[in-house]
Design an enzyme around this catalytic site. Structure first.
Site, mmCIF file in Angstrom:
data_model
loop_
_atom_site.group_PDB
_atom_site.id
_atom_site.type_symbol
_atom_site.label_atom_id
_atom_site.label_comp_id
_atom_site.label_asym_id
_atom_site.label_seq_id
_atom_site.Cartn_x
_atom_site.Cartn_y
_atom_site.Cartn_z
ATOM 1 N N VAL A 107 0.825 -1.210 0.000
ATOM 2 C CA VAL A 107 0.000 0.000 0.000
ATOM 3 C C VAL A 107 0.858 1.258 0.000
ATOM 4 C CG1 VAL A 107 -1.731 1.313 1.283
ATOM 5 C CG2 VAL A 107 -1.901 -1.177 1.160
ATOM 6 N N ASP A 137 9.928 2.973 7.006
ATOM 7 C CA ASP A 137 9.575 1.587 7.301
ATOM 8 C C ASP A 137 10.499 1.095 8.408
ATOM 9 O OD1 ASP A 137 7.871 -0.708 5.550
ATOM 10 O OD2 ASP A 137 9.388 -1.495 6.915
ATOM 11 N N ARG A 173 14.188 -3.619 4.088
ATOM 12 C CA ARG A 173 13.265 -3.091 3.077
ATOM 13 C C ARG A 173 13.747 -1.730 2.577
ATOM 14 N NH1 ARG A 173 9.758 -3.446 -1.103
ATOM 15 N NH2 ARG A 173 7.864 -2.198 -0.835
ATOM 16 N N THR A 218 -2.814 -4.618 9.203
ATOM 17 C CA THR A 218 -3.724 -4.897 10.311
ATOM 18 C C THR A 218 -4.097 -6.379 10.236
ATOM 19 O OG1 THR A 218 -5.457 -3.930 8.895
ATOM 20 C CG2 THR A 218 -4.689 -2.613 10.754
ATOM 21 N N THR A 235 -6.810 -1.027 7.154
ATOM 22 C CA THR A 235 -8.181 -1.517 7.294
ATOM 23 C C THR A 235 -8.475 -1.874 8.748
ATOM 24 O OG1 THR A 235 -8.107 -2.406 5.060
ATOM 25 C CG2 THR A 235 -9.847 -3.223 6.507
ATOM 26 N N CYS A 269 -6.731 -9.362 2.874
ATOM 27 C CA CYS A 269 -7.994 -8.612 2.785
ATOM 28 C C CYS A 269 -9.191 -9.513 3.049
ATOM 29 C CB CYS A 269 -8.099 -7.952 1.410
ATOM 30 S SG CYS A 269 -6.821 -6.706 1.095
ATOM 31 N N ARG A 305 2.455 -14.344 2.420
ATOM 32 C CA ARG A 305 1.788 -14.208 3.708
ATOM 33 C C ARG A 305 0.294 -14.509 3.607
ATOM 34 N NH1 ARG A 305 3.066 -8.216 5.113
ATOM 35 N NH2 ARG A 305 2.492 -8.108 2.915
#
Length: 422
Positions: free
Chosen positions: A16, A34, A39, A85, A120, A260, A328
């Site tokens: 995102v 981050d 990363r 999340t 989210t 999601c 993941r």
């Protein structure tokens, strides 16, 4: 303040945060933060493990810097939080990444700054969990000293057509002033435009039901696939026929993983139960979708029958969706483990996923070469597995073997194989 004077800090540089930071940096000075030094180091070298941005695009982002030092965010005055999340092993919302991000921001937050959350959550989480942490850590007060809002992320990993700038963006603010400023910032880079939600809670709710709705619809398709299996009817044939009606919603059965659809409904379930509303439909949908890996194993055991010899299986695809490298929350790992428990010999290959991550998840990276298998499971239909509707790995299946096409993608498979679909 003119929006041109904003310096934007993006907290979280995953699927995102990075694409969002990229388009924002076309209009604003941006700092991408981050907590993963690895990363940040990769991005500085022009490497994006999510494959959302290629090296040429990364090196072309002149107004975007990367850091794992939160103090580098001090000069920013507009912050966007895009951290994960997840849910716990008990399927309970895990707010730790969001809490941590809020505390980090609170340490450098200044008067007149603006904070926007994109992660989210269930309705109310931003104002019940995040804002109090910002206030406590910073010593500032919302409304009086800083403003905030919520703009749910709308990213579709692995989708080269529906990019962040081409998807309409829902925005909201803690008051009309915040909503107007936040809207102007996003509208300056989102080509598809913005939609101003009535409140932060409305914006949160709009996001969480998007994926809960998909979960329910896929659960319905998984349920009818089990019914049609008993009736000896091909589910994909049924869906093709039903889709000729203009208002039929053509979802497909399959494994439901990812961050999601397989996660967000648990946030809504948790909040529903908190306020005394039993979310029966959401729970049933989750139960059906969570059980599909077990059903695939049952189908494969039925095909094998009472044979005493060990059967070999090649699982094609390990990520949570096609043409996306993210392992993941993939349901393929569960499928693999269930098959191993049933004493099948299993290899998993995935040309999109990181080899290092495959080793961590599966203990090794399969080298198929000239090996043949009794069963091939097309679990994730990466484009490299499919050629003009045919499986490119047919040569690795023994005569009389089984091809299990989980998402009913294959259209032209022929040869001495048995074909199974959900």
């Amino acid at each position: 303040m003119s929006i041109k004077k904003f310096k934007i800090g993006i907290v979280g540089l995953g699927y995102v945060g990075l694409p969002l930071a990229a388009i924002l940096s076309e209009k604003y000075d941006c700092v991408g933060f981050d907590i993963s030094k690895e990363r940040v180091g990769e991005l500085k070298l022009g490497k994006d493990r999510t494959r959302e941005l290629d090296q040429q695009r990364l090196f072309g982002l002149k107004n975007l810097s990367y850091t794992s030092n939160s103090l580098d965010l001090r000069e920013c005055n507009f912050f966007i939080v895009t951290v994960p999340t997840p849910v716990s092993s008990a399927k309970v919302p895990d707010f730790e990444p969001l809490k941590s991000a809020s505390k980090i921001l609170g340490q450098i937050l200044k008067k007149d700054d603006i904070v926007v959350y994109e992660s989210t959550v269930y309705p109310g989480a931003t104002e019940e969990i995040c804002i109090p942490l910002l206030e406590e850590t910073s010593g500032l007060k919302a409304f009086d000293d800083f403003l905030y809002g919520y703009s749910p992320e709308r990213i579709n990993p692995g989708d080269s057509a529906n990019r962040v700038e081409n998807i309409k963006k829902v925005i909201s603010g803690c008051n009309n002033v915040a909503a107007e400023i936040i809207d102007r910032v996003y509208a300056s880079v989102i080509l598809a435009g913005t939609f101003k939600a009535a409140s932060v809670r409305v914006a949160e709710a709009s996001k969480v039901i998007e994926n809960a709705q998909r979960d329910v619809n896929i659960a319905f398709m998984n349920q009818v696939s089990l019914i049609f299996e008993k009736l000896d009817i091909n589910t994909s044939d049924v869906l093709e026929a039903a889709a000729t009606k203009w208002n039929f919603l053509k979802f497909s059965p399959g494994l439901v993983g990812g961050h999601c659809i397989g996660v967000d409904p648990y946030y809504l379930i948790a909040k529903s139960e908190e306020v005394g509303c039993e979310p029966k439909l959401l729970k049933i949908a989750r139960s059906i979708n969570e059980g599909m890996a077990e059903h695939i194993v049952y189908r494969i055991k039925t095909f094998v029958g009472n044979s005493d010899r060990s059967h070999s299986i090649l699982i094609l695809g390990a990520t949570f969706k096609e043409d996306c490298p993210d392992l993941r929350n993939s349901k393929v790992k569960e499928l693999y483990e269930l098959l191993i428990e049933e004493d099948f010999e299993c290899d998993v290959i995935d040309p999109v996923a990181s080899e290092d991550e495959m080793i961590v998840e599966y203990g090794a990276v399969a080298k198929v070469l000239d090996k043949q298998y009794d069963i091939a499971i097309l679990a994730v239909p990466h484009s490299s597995f499919i050629l003009k509707g045919r499986l490119t790995y047919e040569r690795h299946i023994r005569d009389g073997g089984l091809i299990f096409d989980v998402k009913s993608i294959l259209k032209e498979v022929c040869g001495p194989y048995n074909i199974a679909q959900l």
